[in-house]
Scaffold this active site. Structure first.
Site, short mmCIF file in Angstrom:
data_model
loop_
_atom_site.label_atom_id
_atom_site.label_comp_id
_atom_site.label_asym_id
_atom_site.label_seq_id
_atom_site.Cartn_x
_atom_site.Cartn_y
_atom_site.Cartn_z
N HIS A 199 0.82 -1.20 0.00
CA HIS A 199 0.00 0.00 0.00
C HIS A 199 0.85 1.25 0.00
CE1 HIS A 199 0.62 -1.20 4.21
NE2 HIS A 199 0.44 0.07 4.57
N HIS A 237 0.96 5.22 1.11
CA HIS A 237 0.40 6.29 1.94
C HIS A 237 0.54 7.60 1.17
CE1 HIS A 237 0.36 4.10 5.90
NE2 HIS A 237 1.27 3.38 5.27
#
Length: 106
Positions: free
Chosen positions: A101, A103
């Site tokens: 992922h 950010h």
């Protein structure tokens, strides 16, 4: 599966800010700044972290970065003139969820 797999499957609620066939972006539940969004691949194809990436992952990595840039341009989400893009990798890199992922923090 991970908590992110459950968010993709809509088994856990999230404040979704962007979604298409390949990626899902949602507000971080523990934001580090007024604007903090996570961008994840819906199908991570084995990508638990960036160090596992190979040539076959170029498409999804590109999609994550393009989506991150689009999100960082959204003043409605609280972003101003710039953002920080972070991918934590592994225990020494502070990774908490083993589903790649990005950010986007502003």
């Amino acid at each position: 599966g991970t908590i992110f797999d459950k968010i993709v499957a809509k088994e856990i609620p999230a404040t979704i800010v962007k979604e298409d066939r390949h990626i899902l972006a949602f507000k971080d539940i523990n934001p580090l700044a007024p604007a903090h969004v996570l961008v994840i691949p819906k199908d991570r194809n084995g990508l638990t972290n960036l160090r596992k990436a190979s040539a076959e992952h170029r498409d999804i990595l590109g999609r994550l970065l393009v989506a991150g840039g689009e999100i960082a341009n959204d003043s409605g989400l609280g972003f101003g003139d710039g953002a920080r893009f972070v991918i934590n990798d592994g225990p020494d890199g502070g990774q908490e969820v083993y589903h790649l992922h990005l950010h986007v923090i502003g």
